[in-house]
Design a protein around this motif. Structure first.
Motif: not given
Length: 331
Positions: A1-14
């Protein structure tokens, strides 16, 4: 079974991070230990979802508990984090509103929060989605209540239970049909369930009638506690206020000024009532009814006119009582 794709990390706005940390007093919402370093956690595990309502402040140790998979440890899941977060934000806001700072006892995890998370775990482990939906509804978490209502319906529930969930929990009305509602109301012989369903459906007069007839039957049967319990439930519900609103709408339709202002008085709508009387001052004076002039004097803050109206009322009532006693007519 292939690993789950990683979700794109978006920096939290300051500015978002600053708001989240401020609302939580830079303190972990679970352990509430102000001496621990903290980080911002994405409740739904999506590092790209930086909405404030999806973010919580956790210490490193509590954050580790959200990452547990397998083994004997209990994972701190999204529903639990949401409960802790919402309760902690309430504590912080209340403390700032009253004293401007948090007391040490405010940082202690409340028994009610621990109980709420424990009960949620029990219902989840038993796959009791109905119990879980009602549990989240009872503690005011409408989003989770709606989510588990949908899950309960997908798993299969009776018409009675479906109507109970969909009429009580916000955002679920579209999941039940009118035919199912009428079927649930017809099938149940339990007057308390029928009264509550009618209440949740906004069928105020029918609900009150069901409560009153059921309470009367319990009194006739000698079941005083049950009668008192449901009388208390009725009195503490919004049904009485809703009846006054219906009465207000009817008096408006009939252009009955007296009962309009009386309904507003019972609803506690002081300013609306005052404005109504002042706007109709000329009409009230023209009609000359003593009881109405009394209310107008109140609205105008005219103490002399108020006292005069009360005295005129007393004279009229005294004369009426004397006449009744003299003639023997009391109708």
């Amino acid at each position: 079974m292939s690993p789950r794709p990683k979700k794109n990390r978006v920096p939290i706005p300051a500015h978002v991070a600053a708001e989240v940390l401020f609302l939580a007093d830079r303190t972990c919402c679970v352990c509430r230990d102000r001496n621990r370093p903290v980080q911002i956690h994405h409740i739904d595990d999506d590092p790209g979802n930086n909405l404030v309502q999806n973010l919580s402040v956790l210490c490193l140790e509590c954050h580790r508990e959200t990452q547990i998979s397998g083994g004997f440890d209990r994972k701190l899941d999204a529903a639990q984090v949401t409960l802790y977060r919402d309760d902690w934000l309430r504590v912080v806001a209340d403390a700032r509103a009253t004293s401007g700072s948090l007391r040490d006892e405010d940082r202690t995890v409340g028994v009610e929060v621990e109980l709420a998370t424990s009960l949620a775990e029990i219902y989840r482990d038993q796959e009791d989605w109905v119990g879980l939906a009602l549990h989240y509804w009872s503690i005011g978490n409408d989003d989770l209540a709606a989510r588990y209502t949908s899950k309960a319906i997908e798993a299969g529930v009776s018409v009675q239970t479906k109507v109970l969930l969909c009429t009580r929990i916000a955002g679920c009305a579209n999941l039940v049909t009118t035919a199912e509602i009428e079927e649930a109301l017809t099938d149940t012989s339990d007057w308390t369930s029928r009264a509550r369903r009618l209440r949740d459906l906004g069928r105020t007069a029918e609900a009150v009638s069901e409560y009153i007839s059921g309470i009367q039957r319990r009194l006739n049967d000698g079941n005083v506690f049950t009668a008192a319990y449901y009388l208390k439930e009725l009195s503490e519900s919004s049904l009485i206020a809703e009846l006054f609103k219906i009465a207000l709408a009817e008096s408006v339709a009939e252009d009955d000024l007296w009962w309009q202002q009386r309904a507003m008085q019972e609803l506690g709508w002081t300013e609306q009532r005052r404005n109504l009387l002042l706007q109709n001052a000329e009409r009230i004076r023209a009609e000359g009814a003593t009881h109405f002039l009394r209310e107008l004097a109140w609205a105008e803050s005219d103490e002399q006119a108020y006292v005069k109206a009360r005295m005129d009322e007393a004279r009229s009532r005294a004369a009426l009582r004397v006449t009744r006693e003299t003639t023997g007519k009391h109708d």
